[in-house]
Design a protein around this motif. Structure first.
Motif, short mmCIF file in Angstrom:
data_model
loop_
_atom_site.label_atom_id
_atom_site.label_comp_id
_atom_site.label_asym_id
_atom_site.label_seq_id
_atom_site.Cartn_x
_atom_site.Cartn_y
_atom_site.Cartn_z
N ARG A 14 0.79 -1.01 -0.03
CA ARG A 14 0.06 0.01 -0.01
C ARG A 14 1.09 1.10 -0.03
N LEU A 15 0.11 2.30 -0.10
CA LEU A 15 1.02 3.73 -0.09
C LEU A 15 0.46 4.22 1.03
N HIS A 16 -0.72 4.20 1.79
CA HIS A 16 -1.23 5.00 2.78
C HIS A 16 -0.59 4.24 4.04
N GLU A 17 -0.19 5.15 5.24
CA GLU A 17 0.27 4.67 6.23
C GLU A 17 1.80 3.78 6.02
N GLN A 18 2.42 4.10 5.07
CA GLN A 18 3.51 3.44 4.47
C GLN A 18 4.76 3.99 5.12
N ARG A 19 5.08 3.38 6.39
CA ARG A 19 6.28 3.97 7.10
C ARG A 19 7.54 3.66 6.43
N ALA A 20 7.42 2.20 5.81
CA ALA A 20 8.98 1.93 5.01
C ALA A 20 9.11 2.84 4.06
N LEU A 21 8.15 3.31 3.22
CA LEU A 21 8.15 4.31 2.19
C LEU A 21 8.87 5.56 2.60
N TYR A 22 8.36 5.93 3.78
CA TYR A 22 8.80 7.38 4.32
C TYR A 22 10.38 7.09 4.76
N ALA A 23 10.70 5.89 5.26
CA ALA A 23 12.04 5.90 5.51
C ALA A 23 12.83 5.58 4.42
N ALA A 24 12.42 4.90 3.52
CA ALA A 24 13.13 5.02 2.04
C ALA A 24 13.70 6.46 1.52
N CYS A 25 12.56 7.23 1.77
CA CYS A 25 12.63 8.39 1.29
C CYS A 25 13.36 9.50 2.13
N ALA A 26 14.18 9.19 3.13
CA ALA A 26 14.94 9.80 3.99
C ALA A 26 15.89 10.88 3.48
N PRO A 27 16.19 12.08 4.15
CA PRO A 27 16.99 12.94 3.39
C PRO A 27 18.41 12.31 2.94
N GLY A 28 18.75 12.87 1.71
CA GLY A 28 20.13 12.22 1.23
C GLY A 28 19.67 11.12 0.18
N THR A 29 18.45 10.70 0.17
CA THR A 29 18.29 9.50 -0.68
C THR A 29 17.83 10.25 -2.19
N ARG A 30 18.40 10.13 -3.22
CA ARG A 30 18.21 10.61 -4.70
C ARG A 30 17.25 9.60 -5.28
N HIS A 31 17.43 8.46 -5.13
CA HIS A 31 16.68 7.30 -5.90
C HIS A 31 16.26 6.33 -5.12
N VAL A 32 14.89 6.00 -5.37
CA VAL A 32 14.22 4.96 -4.51
C VAL A 32 13.68 3.99 -5.53
N LEU A 33 13.92 2.65 -5.33
CA LEU A 33 13.91 1.38 -6.28
C LEU A 33 12.49 0.73 -5.61
N PRO A 34 11.45 0.73 -5.71
CA PRO A 34 10.33 -0.05 -5.28
C PRO A 34 10.35 -1.56 -5.74
N VAL A 35 10.42 -2.56 -4.99
CA VAL A 35 10.44 -3.92 -5.65
C VAL A 35 9.54 -4.80 -4.85
N VAL A 36 8.79 -5.79 -5.54
CA VAL A 36 8.17 -7.07 -4.97
C VAL A 36 8.95 -8.33 -5.58
N CYS A 37 9.08 -9.19 -4.74
CA CYS A 37 9.60 -10.39 -5.12
C CYS A 37 8.39 -11.28 -4.87
N LEU A 38 8.03 -12.18 -6.15
CA LEU A 38 6.98 -12.95 -5.98
C LEU A 38 7.36 -14.40 -5.31
N PRO A 39 6.50 -14.82 -4.58
CA PRO A 39 6.78 -15.90 -3.76
C PRO A 39 6.80 -17.24 -4.60
#
Length: 455
Positions: A14-39
């Motif tokens: 999800r994107l709402h209440e997505q604390r991992a996303l906020y952490a990934a976008c911490a100051p100093g981060t220029r690029h974020v690569l969201p990924v899902v690994c299928l089971p």
């Protein structure tokens, strides 16, 4: 800090209440690569069947597809990988020039082993706990001192008036850091092909289902965050929380329970947002025993999570949290239970519903689990594995905790729960409507007392 962060999305799709996303976008981060690994759809349980059935695969594939679209709408992309995370992420990080991985913390043995393996591979893995309603650090005691019984936990939480953190706002559209240029994107066609292959054969809609996810005409929601928010909104708009306590043990229909669990299980719905919206509903329409019942069930969900934080792998032993003892198993009886052919009409009806739809009421989950353990004398872990395969709302914490509870190897002060299926039939299906629907209703046999089961 590296300028590139890999955001590994696990059971928080999800994107709402997505604390991992906020952490990934911490100051100093220029690029974020969201990924899902299928089971791995070929992975097998120790009991000889694959761990991921078609219902779970279909629901998860649609959830991931919805997440991909949501990220596209915010100027980002989702990378979908077929390999396990322990193989895929180190290679991906090297290609992207990243060392930092941010992901949800999941306090179950296999999931913790994955994180440990990534750290051994040289990645800096930052885990974020955000699957529970309450913050573990806000509890009246350290998690290591968690009360051994749910009632004591609930009463202490309510006495202390512990409340969850307020839900985070959605990230500002268009302000998410972009992908690193060194990693090529996936086309919509490539993603669609990957997800179609993962989902496998299409699952036919079944109009009998209490959660007919495969038929949009029968159910107002769909997999993924958009469906979660739409379902939550209509559930509250129709005033259904006030009915919850009265109908929660019913067996038939769309509205007898909240049906939040399929979205909570994949993380498409945050429990904190669900409760915040429920509190708004109570402010407008009044608190009620029904709306309290929803809070009560969210606390149960939390309790099983906190049990994992306290006990970890001990919850996966045959003995569970109790003393060592025999764990019998009858393979033939287990196979009959899975197939809905035990000869017990209510149990067989429930197991047929589970196989056909991927869903089962909470009442019947308890009944069939009890019957497998206490009547058929089978290993509770086999039943937990079958639920893992079949339930589209499978949740590692709640599944393990509930099976331990019924088996008397967890935190139940009574030492286990046996549900008499005949009494349960009389209470919750007195006219046999549910059993007739699934072709197991007992009918009288001329000249005999008792009944026989329809094929």
């Amino acid at each position: 800090m590296s300028g590139t962060t890999v955001l590994w999305l696990r059971a928080d799709l999800r994107l709402h209440e997505q604390r991992a996303l906020y952490a990934a976008c911490a100051p100093g981060t220029r690029h974020v690569l969201p990924v899902v690994c299928l089971p791995d759809v070929q992975a097998c349980s120790p009991w000889g069947f694959t761990r991921l059935g078609l219902h779970r695969r279909a629901w998860l594939a649609c959830t991931i597809q919805n997440l991909s679209k949501a990220l596209q709408d915010k100027g980002q992309q989702l990378l979908i990988l077929q390999q396990p995370a322990v193989r895929a992420l180190p290679a991906l990080a090297r290609a992207a020039g990243a060392r930092r991985v941010v992901c949800e913390a999941i306090a179950a043995p296999e999931e913790e082993t994955e994180v440990a393996a990534l750290r051994v591979a040289g990645l800096q893995v930052h885990t974020i706990w955000h699957s529970s309603l309450l913050d573990p650090h806000s509890l009246p005691w350290p998690v290591a001192q968690l009360p051994p019984v749910f009632t004591a936990f609930r009463q202490a939480v309510e006495r202390a008036a512990v409340q969850p953190p307020a839900p985070l706002p959605l990230p500002v559209p268009g302000h998410l850091p972009p992908w690193p240029k060194r990693v090529p994107g996936q086309s919509p066609c490539d993603q669609a092909a990957l997800l179609a292959d993962f989902a496998g054969a299409p699952v036919p809609a079944d109009a009998r289902s209490a959660f007919p996810y495969a038929d949009a005409a029968l159910h107002p929601g769909a997999a993924g965050e958009a469906g979660a928010l739409a379902h939550l909104a209509q559930y509250l708009a129709r005033g259904l929380p006030h009915r919850y306590q009265r109908t929660r043990n019913d067996l038939l229909g769309l509205d007898y329970s909240s049906k939040w669990s399929p979205w909570l299980a994949t993380g498409a719905l945050s429990p904190r947002l669900a409760l915040a919206r429920l509190r708004q509903f109570e402010a407008e329409h009044g608190a009620h025993e029904g709306s309290y019942g929803l809070w009560f069930e969210l606390l149960w969900r939390d309790y099983f999570r906190f049990l994992h934080l306290r006990h970890g792998g001990a919850l996966y032993r045959a003995r569970g949290l109790g003393p060592a003892r025999a764990t019998p198993h009858d393979a033939a009886a287990f196979a009959a239970w899975c197939a809905g052919r035990t000869g017990q009409p209510l149990v067989d009806a429930a197991m047929r519903e589970l196989a056909a739809t991927g869903y089962l009421s909470n009442r019947l989950r308890q009944v069939v689990a009890s019957y497998l353990i206490h009547d058929l004398r089978c290993d509770w872990r086999a039943g937990a594995a079958w639920f893992e395969r079949q339930l589209l709302d499978y949740d590692v914490y709640s599944n393990q905790g509930n099976w331990l509870y019924i088996a008397g190897r967890g935190t139940d002060p009574r030492g286990g729960r046996r549900f008499d299926p005949l009494r349960q039939s009389a209470l919750y299906d007195p006219d046999g409507t549910y059993q007739r629907l699934w072709g197991t209703a007992p009918v009288p046999v001329a000249g005999q007392r008792g009944a026989m089961m329809l094929p």
